[in-house]
Design an enzyme around this catalytic site. Sequence first.
Site, mmCIF file in Angstrom:
data_model
loop_
_atom_site.group_PDB
_atom_site.id
_atom_site.type_symbol
_atom_site.label_atom_id
_atom_site.label_comp_id
_atom_site.label_asym_id
_atom_site.label_seq_id
_atom_site.Cartn_x
_atom_site.Cartn_y
_atom_site.Cartn_z
ATOM 1 N N HIS A 84 0.815 -1.218 0.000
ATOM 2 C CA HIS A 84 0.000 0.000 0.000
ATOM 3 C C HIS A 84 0.848 1.267 0.000
ATOM 4 O O HIS A 84 0.346 2.338 -0.320
ATOM 5 C CB HIS A 84 -1.061 -0.009 1.122
ATOM 6 C CG HIS A 84 -0.586 0.343 2.495
ATOM 7 N ND1 HIS A 84 -0.313 -0.601 3.460
ATOM 8 C CD2 HIS A 84 -0.369 1.543 3.088
ATOM 9 C CE1 HIS A 84 0.040 0.008 4.583
ATOM 10 N NE2 HIS A 84 0.013 1.304 4.383
ATOM 11 N N ASP A 220 1.188 -7.661 2.339
ATOM 12 C CA ASP A 220 1.336 -6.226 2.056
ATOM 13 C C ASP A 220 2.799 -5.806 1.878
ATOM 14 O O ASP A 220 3.369 -5.132 2.725
ATOM 15 C CB ASP A 220 0.684 -5.448 3.215
ATOM 16 C CG ASP A 220 0.327 -4.025 2.819
ATOM 17 O OD1 ASP A 220 0.834 -3.550 1.789
ATOM 18 O OD2 ASP A 220 -0.456 -3.390 3.541
ATOM 19 N N SER A 645 3.927 2.325 8.491
ATOM 20 C CA SER A 645 3.712 1.305 7.475
ATOM 21 C C SER A 645 4.999 1.070 6.716
ATOM 22 O O SER A 645 5.669 2.014 6.310
ATOM 23 C CB SER A 645 2.632 1.733 6.502
ATOM 24 O OG SER A 645 1.407 1.320 7.000
HETATM 25 N N1 ARG Z 1 -4.757 0.779 7.516
HETATM 26 C C1 ARG Z 1 -3.435 0.734 6.973
HETATM 27 C C2 ARG Z 1 -2.763 2.114 7.110
HETATM 28 O O1 ARG Z 1 -3.319 2.986 7.700
HETATM 29 C C3 ARG Z 1 -3.406 0.203 5.589
HETATM 30 C C4 ARG Z 1 -4.018 1.097 4.557
HETATM 31 C C5 ARG Z 1 -3.975 0.613 3.149
HETATM 32 N N2 ARG Z 1 -4.935 -0.402 2.859
HETATM 33 C C6 ARG Z 1 -6.218 -0.179 2.443
HETATM 34 N N3 ARG Z 1 -6.984 -1.217 2.276
HETATM 35 N N4 ARG Z 1 -6.719 1.010 2.188
HETATM 36 O O2 ARG Z 1 -2.088 2.623 6.287
HETATM 37 N N1 ASP Z 2 -1.378 1.532 7.970
HETATM 38 C C1 ASP Z 2 -0.650 2.621 8.581
HETATM 39 C C2 ASP Z 2 0.383 3.267 7.656
HETATM 40 O O1 ASP Z 2 0.216 3.281 6.468
HETATM 41 C C3 ASP Z 2 -0.043 2.171 9.861
HETATM 42 C C4 ASP Z 2 -0.974 2.399 10.996
HETATM 43 O O2 ASP Z 2 -1.719 3.388 10.962
HETATM 44 O O3 ASP Z 2 -0.916 1.619 11.923
HETATM 45 O O4 ASP Z 2 1.313 3.874 8.067
#
Ligand code: ARG
Ligand code: ASP
Length: 710
Positions: A84, A220, A645
Site C-alpha cells: 500500500h 502487504d 507502514s
Molecule cells: N490501515 C493501513 C494504514 O493505515 C493500511 C491502509 C492501506 N490499505 C487499504 N486497504 N486502504 O495505512
Molecule cells: N497503515 C498505517 C500506515 O500506512 C499504519 C498504521 O496506521 O498503523 O502507516
Amino acid sequence: MIKLVLFSFLVFFSFFSVIARQGMWVPVLLQENIDEMQQMGFTLSADDVYNVNHSSLKDAIVLFGRGCTGELISNDGLLVTNHHCGYGQIQSHSSIEHDYLTDGFWAMNRNEELANEGLSVTFLIEMREVTDEVLAGTDTINDAILIQDKISENIEFVKNEAIAGTHYEAVVKPFYNGNQYYVFVNERFTDVRLVGAPPSAIGKFGGDTDNWMWPRHTGDFSLFRIYAGPDNKPADYSPNNVPYQPRKFFPIDISGINSGDFTMVFGYPGTTQQYLFSKAVQQIVEQRNPDRVAIRDAKLKILAEKMDANRVTRIQYAAKYASTSNAWKKWQGETKGLKRLNAVEIKLASEKLFDEWVNSNIDRENKYGNVLNTFDELYDQLLPYQKAKDYFDEIVMRGTDSYRAYSRLARNVRDKDTIDVDKELSFFDEHFKDVDPVVDSEVFVSLFQKYFYETDQRFIPEELSSLFATDNAYDVLLKIHNSSLLNSSQELKALIEKNDVERFKKALINDELFKLFESMSRIYYDSIFTQHRSISQKIEKNQKLYVEALLEKENDKMMYPDANLTMRVTYGKVEGYRPSDGVTYKHYTTLDGIIEKDNPEIYDYDVPDRLRELYLKSDFGQYANNKGELPVCFLASNHTTGGNSGSPVINAKGHLVGINFDRCWEGTMSDIMFDPEMCRNISLDMRYMLFVIDKFAGASYLLNEMQIVK
Ligand code: ARG
Ligand code: ASP
C-alpha cells in the site's frame, strides 16, 4: 467499572516508565530504554541501534516517499516496504494492457526495473538536539511574532551549519510541542525503481473490508531498488546509475516467531496526540469523527458502485478509494475505542490531578494556573470553525477530481503571465488518466448538497446559495459540472496548447464551476481558515505550556514526545489479544485462512489460482513453521501509527522478522490514548513474503542477494 478502569489507567500512567509498552522513543536517547528492552529479550545495545560513527540499524531504514517507512534487505540497494506504500507507483505503471495492480509486477532482471518520477527515499545521517540554538535570543523579545521570526532565523542558521559542505539536506523539527528542537541531517535518493509487487489479490488481499482488522491475511509488501551515481551518492534517474551500496541492511530471519518474543519497530510514525486536552478529545468523538465519516460515506458509496460496474473505473479510482476509505474506517474505530476507554473521563481525571499539582505551589500557579481554563475557552471558540473546516477540507479540497484541476489552474491564473505548456499538458495527461467525469459529477453533486444543507449560513458563498434558490438545484449543479472546462480533457488541453495567456485566463474566469470553486475558496480564507488558524495558534501556544508543565510534573519519569514523522523506536512483544468477551485472538494467521476466505465472487477475497495450487500441494518449502503451516501475518504490542507502514519489525537479534502494515480495529484510538490490552500492530511475516517471491512469482533470483537466517 469506570472507576476500576480509571484507576488502572492512572496507575498505568504514573508508572509508565515501568510498563513501557506505549511510547515512540527518540533513537538518540535510547540509553534510557535499553535496560528494559534487554530485559524483554533484546540482545543488541543502544549503540547498535543508533550511532553516527559506525553503521547501525538506523542506516538500513528510510523514509519512503513522504509518509511510509522502508528498509534495506540487500547490499545492492534492495528495499522493501508495503504494497500500500508502493501503491501509487504500481498504479501509475498500470493500464488495461499492463495491469500490474491486478496481475502483479516482477522485474526478472535489473533492466526491467521501473523508474518512478517524484519518488524519493531519505536516510537519516544524524540527529541532534538544538533547543538552545533555536531559542537563542528569544527570551528578551516580548512580541510573539518577533519571537517566531527569531526562531525561524535561528532554524535557518542551524540547518545551514549542519549541512555546510555536504550534499545532505537538513530539517529542524519541534518536539514536545515546541519545548525542544532537533535538527535532522538527511541524505535523499531520487532514483528509486520498482522491482516487484504481488497481485492485489495478495498484496491487498482482504482489501478495504479487512483493513484495520484482525485476523488478517494481506501480503502487504512491494520491492524497490535505490540507485546512486557511480560515487554511491544520490543522483537523479539515469540509465548509468548503479545500485546503491548501503551502510547496513537487514538479514531476514525465518527461524520462527513465538508468542512472547521481543519485537521492535523502527521507522517514521507520523502524528500522535497523546497530550490532548479532554475537551479536544470530546470534540473528536462527538463532532469531528462523525462529520468526516458521514461525508466520506457519501463519496465512497458512489465510488464503490461505479468501480464494481466497470474495470477501467476500478483502476482509475483504486488508489483514491483506498485512501479515502482508510481514514474513514480508522475514525470509526477510533471513536469506538475512545468511548470504550472512557477517554474523556480519564483525561478529566488526570487534569484534576494536574490542577492540584499546579495549585500546590505558588510559582506553578502563576505560571500554569490558567492553562486548563484557557484550553476550555479556546476549544469552545474553535468548534464552529472546526466543523466548517472539516466540511471544506473533505468536500471541497479533497472531495472531487474537478477541484484538483481547479487548484492547479487557479495558481496559473493568479500568479503567472505565461503558460508552461509542456508541464501543464503532462500534469493534465496524468490527471485525466484517472478521472471519469461522470463519476466525479455524482460525487460533486452529492457532496455540495451536503455542504449547503449542513454548514452554517455564514460559511456559504452567495454563488452556492443562489444555485439552491432554484427548485432543481441537483440539475443545475450537474450542468455546471458537465459543461466545465475542468472536466473536459480535450477542451482544456486544446486551450493550454493555444498558449495564449489572456484567452486562457478569460476562459477560466468565465467557467461556472471555476467561479464556484473561487467563491468557495474565498469564503474559506475569509471566514473559516483565518479564524481557525488564529484560535489554533493560541491553542498551540497553550499546548506548549501544558506540555512544559507535564514534563516538569513527570520529572524523572519518561515521557515520550508525540510522533512527528521523525525516526522512532517502539518495542513490545509478539502477542494476541481479547477483542471482546469470550473471544481470544491468536498471534498469527496462515495460508489456511486465505483459503477459508477464498470467494471468487467477492473482489477482495478472490484467491489467485496459482496460490490455491501451491496450497493444495502444501509446497511451502523452507517457509513453513514447525507445524507445517505457512505463516502470513502476526500481531505484536508495538505502539505504532500512520507512517510506520513498511517499518521493519526486528527481533531480539536485530534481524528482520516482519513488515509492519496496520493496527487492530479495537486499538485504533492509540494515536490519542494507548490501551495495552487492545492495541496491537499487524505485520507481514517475512516467510510469507519470501514464499510469494520465490514460489508464487518465480522471482527467486532476488533471494540470492538477501541474507536469510534459518
Ligand atoms: N490501515 C493501513 C494504514 O493505515 C493500511 C491502509 C492501506 N490499505 C487499504 N486497504 N486502504 O495505512
Ligand atoms: N497503515 C498505517 C500506515 O500506512 C499504519 C498504521 O496506521 O498503523 O502507516
